[in-house]
Scaffold this motif. Sequence first.
Motif, PDB file in Angstrom:
ATOM      1  N   GLY A  66       0.793  -1.218   0.000  1.00 24.97           N
ATOM      2  CA  GLY A  66       0.000   0.000   0.000  1.00 24.97           C
ATOM      3  C   GLY A  66       0.827   1.271   0.000  1.00 24.97           C
ATOM      4  N   ARG A  67       2.142   1.137   0.235  1.00 25.90           N
ATOM      5  CA  ARG A  67       3.012   2.320   0.258  1.00 25.90           C
ATOM      6  C   ARG A  67       4.052   2.290  -0.864  1.00 25.90           C
ATOM      7  NH1 ARG A  67       6.399   3.054   4.305  1.00 25.90           N
ATOM      8  NH2 ARG A  67       6.639   0.832   4.791  1.00 25.90           N
ATOM      9  N   PHE A  68       4.500   1.102  -1.225  1.00 27.24           N
ATOM     10  CA  PHE A  68       5.533   0.956  -2.254  1.00 27.24           C
ATOM     11  C   PHE A  68       4.895   0.415  -3.531  1.00 27.24           C
ATOM     12  CE2 PHE A  68       9.561   0.228   0.557  1.00 27.24           C
ATOM     13  CZ  PHE A  68       9.250   1.357   1.284  1.00 27.24           C
ATOM     14  N   THR A  69       5.441   0.824  -4.672  1.00 28.35           N
ATOM     15  CA  THR A  69       4.995   0.322  -5.971  1.00 28.35           C
ATOM     16  C   THR A  69       6.206  -0.044  -6.819  1.00 28.35           C
ATOM     17  OG1 THR A  69       3.021   1.723  -5.915  1.00 28.35           O
ATOM     18  CG2 THR A  69       3.657   0.791  -8.044  1.00 28.35           C
ATOM     19  N   ILE A  70       6.264  -1.298  -7.229  1.00 30.98           N
ATOM     20  CA  ILE A  70       7.340  -1.750  -8.110  1.00 30.98           C
ATOM     21  C   ILE A  70       6.841  -1.697  -9.544  1.00 30.98           C
ATOM     22  CG2 ILE A  70       6.688  -4.188  -7.862  1.00 30.98           C
ATOM     23  CD1 ILE A  70       9.674  -4.901  -8.059  1.00 30.98           C
ATOM     24  N   SER A  71       7.716  -1.292 -10.447  1.00 30.43           N
ATOM     25  CA  SER A  71       7.376  -1.261 -11.865  1.00 30.43           C
ATOM     26  C   SER A  71       8.640  -1.545 -12.674  1.00 30.43           C
ATOM     27  CB  SER A  71       6.765   0.091 -12.264  1.00 30.43           C
ATOM     28  OG  SER A  71       7.682   1.148 -12.029  1.00 30.43           O
ATOM     29  N   ARG A  72       8.465  -1.774 -13.960  1.00 31.61           N
ATOM     30  CA  ARG A  72       9.618  -2.071 -14.798  1.00 31.61           C
ATOM     31  C   ARG A  72       9.400  -1.533 -16.193  1.00 31.61           C
ATOM     32  NH1 ARG A  72      10.375  -8.283 -14.725  1.00 31.61           N
ATOM     33  NH2 ARG A  72      11.841  -7.872 -16.435  1.00 31.61           N
ATOM     34  N   ASP A  73      10.507  -1.262 -16.868  1.00 33.18           N
ATOM     35  CA  ASP A  73      10.496  -0.848 -18.263  1.00 33.18           C
ATOM     36  C   ASP A  73      11.415  -1.810 -19.012  1.00 33.18           C
ATOM     37  OD1 ASP A  73      10.848   0.327 -20.759  1.00 33.18           O
ATOM     38  OD2 ASP A  73      10.789   2.356 -19.966  1.00 33.18           O
ATOM     39  N   ASN A  74      10.825  -2.771 -19.692  1.00 30.59           N
ATOM     40  CA  ASN A  74      11.623  -3.788 -20.368  1.00 30.59           C
ATOM     41  C   ASN A  74      12.450  -3.211 -21.511  1.00 30.59           C
ATOM     42  OD1 ASN A  74      10.678  -5.700 -18.600  1.00 30.59           O
ATOM     43  ND2 ASN A  74       9.334  -6.727 -20.073  1.00 30.59           N
ATOM     44  N   ALA A  75      12.026  -2.090 -22.058  1.00 33.47           N
ATOM     45  CA  ALA A  75      12.789  -1.458 -23.132  1.00 33.47           C
ATOM     46  C   ALA A  75      14.067  -0.809 -22.604  1.00 33.47           C
ATOM     47  CB  ALA A  75      11.935  -0.422 -23.854  1.00 33.47           C
ATOM     48  N   LYS A  76      14.045  -0.435 -21.336  1.00 27.78           N
ATOM     49  CA  LYS A  76      15.202   0.230 -20.725  1.00 27.78           C
ATOM     50  C   LYS A  76      15.973  -0.684 -19.783  1.00 27.78           C
ATOM     51  CE  LYS A  76      13.226   4.893 -20.932  1.00 27.78           C
ATOM     52  NZ  LYS A  76      12.839   6.092 -20.140  1.00 27.78           N
ATOM     53  N   ASN A  77      15.535  -1.952 -19.672  1.00 29.68           N
ATOM     54  CA  ASN A  77      16.195  -2.894 -18.749  1.00 29.68           C
ATOM     55  C   ASN A  77      16.296  -2.314 -17.336  1.00 29.68           C
ATOM     56  OD1 ASN A  77      16.510  -4.569 -20.945  1.00 29.68           O
ATOM     57  ND2 ASN A  77      18.673  -4.077 -21.259  1.00 29.68           N
ATOM     58  N   THR A  78      15.238  -1.670 -16.900  1.00 27.84           N
ATOM     59  CA  THR A  78      15.254  -0.952 -15.629  1.00 27.84           C
ATOM     60  C   THR A  78      14.018  -1.303 -14.808  1.00 27.84           C
ATOM     61  OG1 THR A  78      16.486   0.890 -16.614  1.00 27.84           O
ATOM     62  CG2 THR A  78      15.311   1.342 -14.573  1.00 27.84           C
ATOM     63  N   VAL A  79      14.232  -1.446 -13.508  1.00 23.71           N
ATOM     64  CA  VAL A  79      13.144  -1.665 -12.567  1.00 23.71           C
ATOM     65  C   VAL A  79      13.124  -0.504 -11.579  1.00 23.71           C
ATOM     66  CG1 VAL A  79      14.585  -3.116 -11.055  1.00 23.71           C
ATOM     67  CG2 VAL A  79      12.089  -3.344 -11.000  1.00 23.71           C
ATOM     68  N   TYR A  80      11.941  -0.160 -11.130  1.00 30.36           N
ATOM     69  CA  TYR A  80      11.750   0.998 -10.255  1.00 30.36           C
ATOM     70  C   TYR A  80      11.062   0.588  -8.962  1.00 30.36           C
ATOM     71  CZ  TYR A  80      12.374   3.233 -14.809  1.00 30.36           C
ATOM     72  OH  TYR A  80      12.851   3.610 -16.038  1.00 30.36           O
ATOM     73  N   LEU A  81      11.236   1.428  -7.956  1.00 27.46           N
ATOM     74  CA  LEU A  81      10.512   1.246  -6.706  1.00 27.46           C
ATOM     75  C   LEU A  81      10.077   2.623  -6.220  1.00 27.46           C
ATOM     76  CD1 LEU A  81       9.571  -0.933  -4.671  1.00 27.46           C
ATOM     77  CD2 LEU A  81      11.579  -0.316  -3.291  1.00 27.46           C
ATOM     78  N   GLN A  82       8.798   2.906  -6.337  1.00 30.58           N
ATOM     79  CA  GLN A  82       8.228   4.140  -5.809  1.00 30.58           C
ATOM     80  C   GLN A  82       7.863   3.898  -4.358  1.00 30.58           C
ATOM     81  OE1 GLN A  82       7.604   7.310  -7.288  1.00 30.58           O
ATOM     82  NE2 GLN A  82       7.167   7.806  -5.147  1.00 30.58           N
ATOM     83  N   MET A  83       8.410   4.719  -3.479  1.00 30.22           N
ATOM     84  CA  MET A  83       8.192   4.538  -2.043  1.00 30.22           C
ATOM     85  C   MET A  83       7.509   5.778  -1.481  1.00 30.22           C
ATOM     86  SD  MET A  83      11.849   2.830  -1.022  1.00 30.22           S
ATOM     87  CE  MET A  83      12.742   4.334  -1.330  1.00 30.22           C
ATOM     88  N   ASN A  84       6.329   5.579  -0.948  1.00 26.68           N
ATOM     89  CA  ASN A  84       5.555   6.676  -0.368  1.00 26.68           C
ATOM     90  C   ASN A  84       5.342   6.453   1.119  1.00 26.68           C
ATOM     91  OD1 ASN A  84       5.256   7.776  -2.994  1.00 26.68           O
ATOM     92  ND2 ASN A  84       3.382   6.608  -3.336  1.00 26.68           N
ATOM     93  N   THR A  85       4.958   7.507   1.794  1.00 32.85           N
ATOM     94  CA  THR A  85       4.671   7.455   3.233  1.00 32.85           C
ATOM     95  C   THR A  85       5.785   6.718   3.971  1.00 32.85           C
ATOM     96  OG1 THR A  85       2.353   7.175   2.511  1.00 32.85           O
ATOM     97  CG2 THR A  85       2.772   7.145   4.873  1.00 32.85           C
TER      98      THR A  85
END
Length: 125
Positions: A66-85
């Motif tokens: 509920g606070r973190f969101t993982i996402s990825r961009d396969n075209a950029k070979n990159t994974v992200y972690l959005q961290m809130n609160t």
Amino acid sequence: QVQFVESGGGLVRPGGSLKLSCETSGFSFKGYAMNWYRQVPGKEREIVATITSTEHSTKYVDSVKGRFTISRDNAKNTVYLQMNTLNSEDTAVYYCNAGVPHPDVEYPLTAFPSWGRGAQVTVSS
């Protein structure tokens, strides 16, 4: 050579947000699940989130749900972690690695023995 380069860490006040990025190379990114982990001194590295390779299905440990969101961009070979609160318990070094699903465990197993330098996240007022 498999490489992970984490970035985006920093010092943030409780309740604040950060977005981490992990650029990867040396393997077929779109063929693997991707995991984010964190580690505090004196404790084992723990997984916090995972995302599948193609469907982009996600799973989180209860402490970040509920606070973190993982996402990825396969075209950029990159994974992200959005961290809130963010709170003080989120203070840690954050790492990414590829994951290999296993039927006997809840989260994908770590695919590669090599690790990046990590991204330090410090939550403090």
